[in-house]
Scaffold this motif. Structure first.
Motif, PDB file in Angstrom:
ATOM      1  N   ASN A  92       0.794  -1.092  -0.014  1.00 31.35           N
ATOM      2  CA  ASN A  92      -0.073   0.094   0.157  1.00 31.35           C
ATOM      3  C   ASN A  92       0.804   1.232  -0.176  1.00 31.35           C
ATOM      4  O   ASN A  92       0.429   2.232  -0.519  1.00 31.35           O
ATOM      5  N   THR A  93       2.091   1.147   0.309  1.00 22.83           N
ATOM      6  CA  THR A  93       3.045   2.400   0.445  1.00 22.83           C
ATOM      7  C   THR A  93       3.608   2.651  -0.654  1.00 22.83           C
ATOM      8  O   THR A  93       3.999   3.826  -0.893  1.00 22.83           O
ATOM      9  N   LEU A  94       3.265   1.910  -1.819  1.00 22.35           N
ATOM     10  CA  LEU A  94       4.045   2.251  -3.257  1.00 22.35           C
ATOM     11  C   LEU A  94       2.971   2.906  -3.990  1.00 22.35           C
ATOM     12  O   LEU A  94       1.898   2.238  -4.068  1.00 22.35           O
ATOM     13  N   LYS A  95       3.366   4.024  -4.586  1.00 22.09           N
ATOM     14  CA  LYS A  95       2.499   4.595  -5.325  1.00 22.09           C
ATOM     15  C   LYS A  95       2.617   3.728  -6.776  1.00 22.09           C
ATOM     16  O   LYS A  95       3.538   3.518  -7.234  1.00 22.09           O
ATOM     17  N   HIS A  96       1.161   3.530  -7.298  1.00 18.71           N
ATOM     18  CA  HIS A  96       1.087   2.762  -8.347  1.00 18.71           C
ATOM     19  C   HIS A  96      -0.143   2.698  -9.050  1.00 18.71           C
ATOM     20  O   HIS A  96      -1.343   3.307  -8.464  1.00 18.71           O
ATOM     21  N   THR A  97      -0.431   2.536 -10.235  1.00 20.43           N
ATOM     22  CA  THR A  97      -1.447   2.439 -11.098  1.00 20.43           C
ATOM     23  C   THR A  97      -1.825   1.190 -11.546  1.00 20.43           C
ATOM     24  O   THR A  97      -0.855   0.774 -12.297  1.00 20.43           O
ATOM     25  N   ARG A  98      -3.064   0.568 -11.804  1.00 19.80           N
ATOM     26  CA  ARG A  98      -3.497  -0.613 -12.607  1.00 19.80           C
ATOM     27  C   ARG A  98      -3.232  -0.056 -14.076  1.00 19.80           C
ATOM     28  O   ARG A  98      -3.969   0.692 -14.572  1.00 19.80           O
ATOM     29  N   ILE A  99      -2.633  -1.254 -14.850  1.00 17.53           N
ATOM     30  CA  ILE A  99      -2.729  -0.881 -16.380  1.00 17.53           C
ATOM     31  C   ILE A  99      -3.598  -1.760 -17.101  1.00 17.53           C
ATOM     32  O   ILE A  99      -3.494  -3.027 -16.717  1.00 17.53           O
ATOM     33  N   PRO A 100      -4.569  -1.381 -17.881  1.00 16.85           N
ATOM     34  CA  PRO A 100      -5.332  -2.544 -18.415  1.00 16.85           C
ATOM     35  C   PRO A 100      -4.427  -3.542 -19.352  1.00 16.85           C
ATOM     36  O   PRO A 100      -3.341  -2.870 -19.907  1.00 16.85           O
ATOM     37  N   THR A 101      -4.851  -4.408 -19.383  1.00 21.95           N
ATOM     38  CA  THR A 101      -3.675  -5.671 -19.934  1.00 21.95           C
ATOM     39  C   THR A 101      -4.174  -5.464 -21.378  1.00 21.95           C
ATOM     40  O   THR A 101      -5.340  -5.663 -21.999  1.00 21.95           O
ATOM     41  N   PRO A 102      -3.254  -5.444 -22.331  1.00 23.20           N
ATOM     42  CA  PRO A 102      -3.467  -5.368 -23.757  1.00 23.20           C
ATOM     43  C   PRO A 102      -4.117  -6.642 -24.277  1.00 23.20           C
ATOM     44  O   PRO A 102      -3.733  -7.604 -23.581  1.00 23.20           O
ATOM     45  N   ASP A 103      -4.703  -6.604 -25.479  1.00 26.53           N
ATOM     46  CA  ASP A 103      -5.052  -7.945 -26.301  1.00 26.53           C
ATOM     47  C   ASP A 103      -3.944  -8.880 -26.604  1.00 26.53           C
ATOM     48  O   ASP A 103      -3.142  -8.396 -27.293  1.00 26.53           O
ATOM     49  N   LEU A 104      -3.749  -9.937 -25.820  1.00 30.73           N
ATOM     50  CA  LEU A 104      -2.682 -10.725 -26.003  1.00 30.73           C
ATOM     51  C   LEU A 104      -3.099 -12.151 -26.543  1.00 30.73           C
ATOM     52  O   LEU A 104      -4.333 -12.319 -26.616  1.00 30.73           O
ATOM     53  N   GLU A 105      -2.263 -12.549 -27.246  1.00 30.33           N
ATOM     54  CA  GLU A 105      -2.460 -13.811 -28.291  1.00 30.33           C
ATOM     55  C   GLU A 105      -2.787 -15.018 -27.343  1.00 30.33           C
ATOM     56  O   GLU A 105      -3.569 -15.916 -27.758  1.00 30.33           O
ATOM     57  N   SER A 106      -2.085 -15.442 -26.260  1.00 31.64           N
ATOM     58  CA  SER A 106      -2.684 -16.652 -25.565  1.00 31.64           C
ATOM     59  C   SER A 106      -2.462 -16.467 -23.882  1.00 31.64           C
ATOM     60  O   SER A 106      -2.822 -17.108 -23.076  1.00 31.64           O
ATOM     61  N   PRO A 107      -1.410 -15.693 -23.525  1.00 23.46           N
ATOM     62  CA  PRO A 107      -0.855 -15.882 -22.218  1.00 23.46           C
ATOM     63  C   PRO A 107      -1.964 -15.084 -21.498  1.00 23.46           C
ATOM     64  O   PRO A 107      -2.795 -14.420 -22.009  1.00 23.46           O
ATOM     65  N   GLU A 108      -1.742 -15.085 -19.949  1.00 25.17           N
ATOM     66  CA  GLU A 108      -2.387 -14.266 -19.155  1.00 25.17           C
ATOM     67  C   GLU A 108      -1.710 -13.215 -18.514  1.00 25.17           C
ATOM     68  O   GLU A 108      -0.362 -13.569 -18.211  1.00 25.17           O
ATOM     69  N   ALA A 109      -1.981 -12.199 -18.197  1.00 25.51           N
ATOM     70  CA  ALA A 109      -0.985 -11.094 -17.742  1.00 25.51           C
ATOM     71  C   ALA A 109      -1.899 -10.141 -16.730  1.00 25.51           C
ATOM     72  O   ALA A 109      -3.106  -9.911 -16.948  1.00 25.51           O
ATOM     73  N   THR A 110      -1.085  -9.567 -15.521  1.00 27.12           N
ATOM     74  CA  THR A 110      -1.649  -8.533 -14.845  1.00 27.12           C
ATOM     75  C   THR A 110      -0.579  -7.623 -14.864  1.00 27.12           C
ATOM     76  O   THR A 110       0.712  -7.794 -14.770  1.00 27.12           O
TER      77      THR A 110
END
Length: 166
Positions: free
Chosen positions: A74-92
């Motif tokens: 929680n102490t780290l400033k961050h932003t969620r980035i939408p996952t681009p359309d990928l060919e087959s893997p999963e990602a966050t």
């Protein structure tokens, strides 16, 4: 930063808790969470970003596996980035956004064993073109390089070994 192929994050609660208590990581990249939208995952002092595998059950089969997540203090400033359309893997994806300095893209990636090396390269390129000055990709690449002691090497493992030794 650490990465962990959880093989079902809810079935390994004790191991996860012990590891976090011992090492206190700022960022945890998870693969194979096996979480579904109806499941919860909480951890004190961490913000959790996740992408659950989307399943289409058929023929009365149940599906296990999949899913990625990034747990970030929680102490780290961050932003969620939408996952681009990928060919087959999963990602966050999450961007660390410090008050001073450049942002860094953090990716938790899980590559399916059947996807090609070309597909992996194309997907990594999709992270790079997002334009962050730096990018850290952690995860399960399903790469089995014979030089790392894998009995049965695969194309991805051979490519990693070849690229690393050039």
């Amino acid at each position: 930063m650490v990465t962990w192929n959880a093989d079902g994050v809810n079935s390994h609660r004790c191991e996860r808790r012990n590891f976090i208590n011992k090492y206190n990581p700022d960022v945890i990249s998870l693969q194979e969470t096996w979480l579904r939208p109806s499941h919860t995952l909480t951890l004190a002092n961490y913000q959790i970003h996740r992408n659950d595998r989307k399943h289409k059950p058929h023929l009365n089969q149940t599906f296990r596996g999949g899913g990625t997540a990034i747990l970030i203090k929680n102490t780290l400033k961050h932003t969620r980035i939408p996952t681009p359309d990928l060919e087959s893997p999963e990602a966050t994806l999450v961007a660390l956004t410090p008050e001073r300095g450049n942002s860094t893209l953090i990716a938790s990636l899980c590559v399916h064993g059947t996807s090609s090396t070309v597909s992996l390269t194309n997907n990594i390129d999709k992270f790079i073109v997002l334009g962050f000055p730096s990018c850290i990709i952690m995860g399960d690449f399903n790469a089995k390089p014979p030089s790392w002691g894998c009995n049965l090497g695969n194309g991805r493992g051979k490519k990693i070994t070849y690229t690393r030794n050039r």
